[in-house]
Design a protein around this motif. Sequence first.
Motif, PDB file in Angstrom:
ATOM      1  N   SER A 103       0.832  -1.217   0.000  1.00 37.90           N
ATOM      2  CA  SER A 103       0.000   0.000   0.000  1.00 37.90           C
ATOM      3  C   SER A 103       0.857   1.253   0.000  1.00 37.90           C
ATOM      4  CB  SER A 103      -0.925  -0.004   1.224  1.00 37.90           C
ATOM      5  OG  SER A 103      -1.794  -1.113   1.220  1.00 37.90           O
ATOM      6  N   MET A 106       2.718   2.059  -3.327  1.00 39.87           N
ATOM      7  CA  MET A 106       1.822   2.635  -4.337  1.00 39.87           C
ATOM      8  C   MET A 106       1.562   4.117  -4.080  1.00 39.87           C
ATOM      9  SD  MET A 106      -0.904  -0.536  -4.592  1.00 39.87           S
ATOM     10  CE  MET A 106      -1.911   0.219  -5.872  1.00 39.87           C
ATOM     11  N   LEU A 243      -6.310   9.487  -0.989  1.00 41.25           N
ATOM     12  CA  LEU A 243      -5.149   8.631  -1.232  1.00 41.25           C
ATOM     13  C   LEU A 243      -4.299   8.448   0.020  1.00 41.25           C
ATOM     14  CD1 LEU A 243      -3.919   9.822  -4.756  1.00 41.25           C
ATOM     15  CD2 LEU A 243      -5.217   7.753  -4.186  1.00 41.25           C
ATOM     16  N   VAL A 255      -6.540   3.120  -1.252  1.00 42.70           N
ATOM     17  CA  VAL A 255      -5.589   2.118  -1.743  1.00 42.70           C
ATOM     18  C   VAL A 255      -5.536   0.874  -0.853  1.00 42.70           C
ATOM     19  CG1 VAL A 255      -3.153   1.653  -2.233  1.00 42.70           C
ATOM     20  CG2 VAL A 255      -4.210   3.769  -3.041  1.00 42.70           C
TER      21      VAL A 255
END
Length: 285
Positions: A103, A106, A243, A255
């Motif tokens: 996670s 990303m 995000l 995410v």
Amino acid sequence: MHTTHIASPPPTHQEGGTHQERGRFFRSPLVWMLIGMVGVGLASSLASVGGVVAVVGAAAAVVIYWAVMRYVARRSMPEIAKSGAVTQALSGVAIGFGFITVSMLMLLTEFSFDERPGNGLSIVASMAAMSFGAAVTEELIFRGLALQALEKLCGSWAALTITAVLFGGLHLANPGATLWSSLAIAIEAGVLLGAAFLWKRDIWFAVGLHFAWNTTLGLIGIPVSGHASEGLMTTTPDGPDLLTGGDFGLEASIVPVIVSLLIAIPLLIGAHRRGNLVPLRRGLR
């Protein structure tokens, strides 16, 4: 001097019936679930202190859980078996660490990182103790007691859904919490940790996953469920809240919600293939 012993009369049918009714009452899933929650919940107050006290609180929670299952629920406890506990916990740690690492990778461009001064070993030990106490007590309450009690009444799928919603709802009281963050926690933690337990039917596996999750976030310096973390780094979100999770932390990011589902779905498929899911009809019986 001769003493005459008078034999006690045998228990009447009414007394025997009352004793049996009392036994059935305490063996009711909702009753032993609530008794266990109160006991383990008291131990969790020690676990929240941190340090050695947190470890003692976790140990006390396990003892209370064992006592409630043994003497109140009158059931076996393969889910807390000592045999293979370390292996199961380490397997959970690997998944929990991988979950947070993937996670974060990303989202690296959405955060800025600064090294935080302090004794690294002391920081790691303190964070690990706190995370361990929280992981043990929360898993005993939600997966050990609530999920197993509810699935006896309404099957595994309903029990998983109810415990996930409860887990997310309780996090509404955390700093910076919103309806979205609670929904995210319900999916990430409630569903993923529930799926982990159902797959292995082992508390230590879920504890390992939960522990690695909280510890990794804390050491990075990201808030854990809204609670600020004094880890090895100071991490500041730069991107949009959807995000980064904003002030609540990564757990309110879209995410990890997606990543957790990608992990939970195969675990649930595996649980079904192993025959570890209790169907509704058997749960109702």
